[in-house]
Design an enzyme around this catalytic site. Structure first.
Site, mmCIF file in Angstrom:
data_model
loop_
_atom_site.group_PDB
_atom_site.id
_atom_site.type_symbol
_atom_site.label_atom_id
_atom_site.label_comp_id
_atom_site.label_asym_id
_atom_site.label_seq_id
_atom_site.Cartn_x
_atom_site.Cartn_y
_atom_site.Cartn_z
ATOM 1 N N ASP A 238 0.867 -1.169 0.000
ATOM 2 C CA ASP A 238 0.000 0.000 0.000
ATOM 3 C C ASP A 238 0.912 1.229 0.000
ATOM 4 O O ASP A 238 2.124 1.109 0.246
ATOM 5 C CB ASP A 238 -0.878 -0.029 1.251
ATOM 6 C CG ASP A 238 -1.663 1.247 1.442
ATOM 7 O OD1 ASP A 238 -2.401 1.636 0.507
ATOM 8 O OD2 ASP A 238 -1.540 1.863 2.517
ATOM 9 N N ASP B 143 -0.260 5.146 0.934
ATOM 10 C CA ASP B 143 -0.530 6.159 1.951
ATOM 11 C C ASP B 143 -0.591 5.537 3.336
ATOM 12 O O ASP B 143 -1.443 4.696 3.626
ATOM 13 C CB ASP B 143 -1.844 6.880 1.637
ATOM 14 C CG ASP B 143 -1.756 7.677 0.340
ATOM 15 O OD1 ASP B 143 -0.716 8.314 0.126
ATOM 16 O OD2 ASP B 143 -2.724 7.653 -0.439
#
Length: 258
Positions: free
Chosen positions: A10, A12
């Site tokens: 991922d 953020d």
């Protein structure tokens, strides 16, 4: 047994702490630029993070504070324009070098590359945000470190739906059991697990305290030599910080589990 062949990150909150002092600030700049008196405080933005995707957060905000605006005929175009402006401000912030990678991220990426593992990204943020972050922190070649960058609206349903991880797996041409997801949020864990992926979590200020049921391990970060990571749940890294050997061992234990 499926040998670990790829790490799927991922962005953020996982690669970098981008939310509070990155995306939130860029949203507020976009609102001001458009002549809107909207302002997302740190606390309010944290509550908006319960949905994934920038356009989705604008819609959630409107539904809570300005529901009548959602009925305006041009609202979708205005949301898209605001989000595009926000992306422009965010990419400018990246180019200024104000958003570094989280401790241990560069080291882990380098360890994985030396070991011949493939790297991928699965995120709801826009592709420009991803490549801007990678170039700002890893140089112009940074995006090329990743075989797959699955980002933004490439799939219709965002996390916690599994679509973005399913897409990344198809592009990698690998089964879920040969990969490991690295996430920071409950929605990310739910998305990865729904795609059949084992997942390791590194929390941040916005996500600590969320429900990470199903994760192999939950830590407050990857850590570095001399700067250990704190284990919240699951196994403790052998050297106090998360190395590739830890990820391989945790993955092996997960896929070998009956």
């Amino acid at each position: 047994m499926d040998r670990l062949a790829a790490l799927i990150f991922d962005v953020d909150g996982t690669l970098a702490d981008t939310e509070r002092d990155g995306h939130r600030v860029a949203f507020n700049r976009a609102f001001a630029e458009a002549g809107l008196d909207w302002f997302w405080s740190e606390d309010r933005y944290g509550r908006l993070l319960r949905v994934t995707g920038g356009k989705e957060r604008i819609r959630l905000y409107l539904s809570e504070d300005w529901p009548e605006r959602l009925a305006e005929p041009d609202i979708e175009d205005r949301i898209k324009a605001l989000h595009a402006a926000k992306t422009r401000h965010y990419v400018a912030m990246l180019s200024e070098g104000t958003i570094p990678l989280r401790p241990g991220v560069r080291r882990l990426l380098q360890e994985a590359r030396r070991a011949g593992l493939r790297l991928a990204i699965a995120t709801t943020t826009t592709p420009e945000n991803v490549t801007g972050l990678l170039r700002a922190n890893l140089g112009d070649a940074g995006p090329g470190w990743f075989d797959v960058i699955a980002a933004g609206d490439v799939v219709p349903a965002k996390k916690p739906a599994p679509d973005i991880f399913d897409y990344a797996l198809r592009q990698l041409d690998l089964p879920p059991a040969a990969c490991l997801a690295l996430e920071d949020s409950e929605n990310g864990v739910r998305s990865a697990r729904a795609a059949g992926l084992p997942v390791v979590v590194t929390t941040n200020a916005y996500t600590r305290g969320e429900d990470f049921t199903g994760a192999l391990a939950v830590l407050d970060g990857f850590g570095e030599p001399g700067v250990p990571a704190r284990t919240v749940a699951g196994p403790v890294p052998a050297d106090g910080y998360v190395g590739l050997s830890d990820l391989q061992a945790w993955h092996r234990a997960a896929v070998d589990r009956p």
